[in-house]
Design a protein around this motif. Structure first.
Motif, PDB file in Angstrom:
ATOM      1  N   ALA A 251       0.845  -1.188   0.000  1.00 19.05           N
ATOM      2  CA  ALA A 251       0.000   0.000   0.000  1.00 19.05           C
ATOM      3  C   ALA A 251       0.885   1.245   0.000  1.00 19.05           C
ATOM      4  CB  ALA A 251      -0.928  -0.008   1.215  1.00 19.05           C
ATOM      5  N   GLN A 254       3.121   1.817  -3.173  1.00 18.12           N
ATOM      6  CA  GLN A 254       2.503   1.039  -4.251  1.00 18.12           C
ATOM      7  C   GLN A 254       3.485   0.107  -4.982  1.00 18.12           C
ATOM      8  OE1 GLN A 254      -0.154   3.244  -6.838  1.00 18.12           O
ATOM      9  NE2 GLN A 254      -0.398   4.853  -5.316  1.00 18.12           N
ATOM     10  N   TRP A 288       0.275   7.386   7.219  1.00 26.09           N
ATOM     11  CA  TRP A 288      -0.601   6.232   7.391  1.00 26.09           C
ATOM     12  C   TRP A 288      -0.801   5.981   8.875  1.00 26.09           C
ATOM     13  CZ3 TRP A 288      -2.372   3.507   3.026  1.00 26.09           C
ATOM     14  CH2 TRP A 288      -1.787   3.888   1.808  1.00 26.09           C
ATOM     15  N   GLU A 292      -4.982   1.962   9.545  1.00 29.78           N
ATOM     16  CA  GLU A 292      -4.837   1.747   8.094  1.00 29.78           C
ATOM     17  C   GLU A 292      -3.808   0.675   7.793  1.00 29.78           C
ATOM     18  OE1 GLU A 292      -5.972   6.223   6.470  1.00 29.78           O
ATOM     19  OE2 GLU A 292      -3.919   5.780   7.145  1.00 29.78           O
ATOM     20  N   GLN A 297      -1.385  -5.416   3.290  1.00 25.24           N
ATOM     21  CA  GLN A 297      -0.862  -4.878   2.043  1.00 25.24           C
ATOM     22  C   GLN A 297      -2.002  -4.305   1.193  1.00 25.24           C
ATOM     23  OE1 GLN A 297       2.315  -4.683   1.952  1.00 25.24           O
ATOM     24  NE2 GLN A 297       2.698  -6.013   3.699  1.00 25.24           N
ATOM     25  N   ALA A 298      -1.669  -3.846  -0.014  1.00 24.19           N
ATOM     26  CA  ALA A 298      -2.658  -3.160  -0.845  1.00 24.19           C
ATOM     27  C   ALA A 298      -3.863  -4.036  -1.144  1.00 24.19           C
ATOM     28  CB  ALA A 298      -1.999  -2.702  -2.145  1.00 24.19           C
ATOM     29  N   ASP A 332       4.101  -2.262   7.327  1.00 25.94           N
ATOM     30  CA  ASP A 332       4.546  -2.273   5.943  1.00 25.94           C
ATOM     31  C   ASP A 332       5.898  -1.609   5.853  1.00 25.94           C
ATOM     32  OD1 ASP A 332       4.612  -2.393   3.247  1.00 25.94           O
ATOM     33  OD2 ASP A 332       2.785  -1.242   2.893  1.00 25.94           O
TER      34      ASP A 332
END
Length: 334
Positions: A251, A254, A288, A292, A297-298, A332
């Motif tokens: 995330a 990206q 972030w 969140e 991950q995304a 992350d």
């Protein structure tokens, strides 16, 4: 808003330590596709095919894995002199050293956490021998045609006792800018991504949950396409290279990624961030929250526990320390 200083052009190279020098050399040359371009004592110099300088990676035999030093190229001789003065004023200078092959005088210093960094300006551009000469004159070396064929050294992720203090040093002393960061519910900044030019990030600092200083989370090499990441997973599978996690998409930043351990124990990321640039001169830091990041991950995949506990050199206490930390689900470190 912090403006970029542009005194640092880019990451030049990394010196990586390994207790398995022959097997690590096999990994970087046969699996990743780097080219050997010299050696000196216990060190071997390696390069990615699109690197205009002499080498991207120094692989040095050592009793433990880890990172010895990260070199940054200044944007001019004047920029080098300015940053050296700033580092001296911060009280973190180590002094001038002779550069490695292909590089001129280099100033060594350390960040607040103890990671050694070096700055240089003079650099000898690589000239490929006949057998490695590319078909296109704007490419330094022929595409390797074996292994993953990574394009360049992309970024370094340091573990640190306090990520924010180190990020502030890179921002205020070296002239970088924070593009993204993680803020815990307590208000603590637990990770920061910083860049020197149009790439979205060059250096990353992540809190080391073991409380140790000076450790490495990973170094990352960029591939040409996302499909190369998928092919890399197959290559690693067939050759017994340990895959820690991925392929997935972060995330934060990206980045499409695959994390593996090279035989010496260092975590290596294969990433494809090539399409994401920071062009805004007034970029505003993306923050972030803990909630969140807990989403994973995304694509909603949870971050595996070893991503928070494994670093080099290893610390036995790290495995147990993570269980007692608040707000640690789904972090992350791109």
């Amino acid at each position: 808003m912090t403006a970029l200083l542009h005194d640092i052009a880019h990451i030049g190279h990394v010196e990586l330590l390994t207790p398995e020098p022959e097997r690590s050399l096999w990994f970087f040359t046969e699996i990743l596709g780097l080219t050997r371009c010299g050696a000196d004592g216990d060190s071997v110099y390696l390069r990615t095919y699109d690197d205009y300088e002499h080498h991207s990676l120094t692989l040095t035999a050592h009793r433990t894995p880890g990172i010895r030093a990260t070199s940054l190229r200044a944007s001019s001789q004047e920029a080098l002199e300015r940053r050296v003065l700033a580092v001296k004023d911060a009280g973190l200078g180590l002094g001038w050293r002779d550069g490695e092959p292909g590089r001129g005088p280099t100033y060594a210093f350390h960040d607040p956490d103890g990671h050694e960094l070096r700055i240089y300006w003079e650099s000898q551009w690589y000239e490929a021998p006949p057998e490695l000469r590319p078909a296109l004159k704007n490419q330094p070396q022929a595409f390797p045609g074996h292994g993953v064929g990574v394009r360049r050294l992309d970024h370094i992720n340091f573990l640190a006792a306090e990520a924010a203090a180190n990020g502030a040093f890179v921002r205020d002393v070296l002239g970088a800018r924070v593009t993204e960061q993680i803020m815990l519910d307590s208000g603590r900044i637990s990770a920061q991504w910083l860049h020197f030019a149009n790439k979205s990030y060059d250096l990353v600092y992540t809190d080391d949950w073991s409380g140790a200083s000076g450790r490495l989370h990973h170094i990352a090499f960029a591939t040409n396409t996302r499909e190369d990441i998928l092919r890399a997973a197959d290559i690693c599978l067939e050759n017994g290279v340990f895959i820690e996690t991925g392929p997935h998409k972060h995330a934060i930043q990206q980045t499409f990624f695959l994390y593996v351990y090279e035989p010496g124990g260092n975590r290596i990321e294969l990433c494809n961030p090539l399409t994401r640039l920071i062009l805004a001169p007034d970029w505003r830091t993306i923050t972030w929250t803990e909630a969140e990041r807990a989403k994973g991950q995304a694509w909603g995949l949870k971050t595996i526990p070893s991503f928070h506990s494994h670093g080099t050199p290893p610390i036995q206490a790290a495995e147990s320390a993570v269980d007692d930390q608040p707000g640690r689900d789904g972090g992350d470190a791109a």
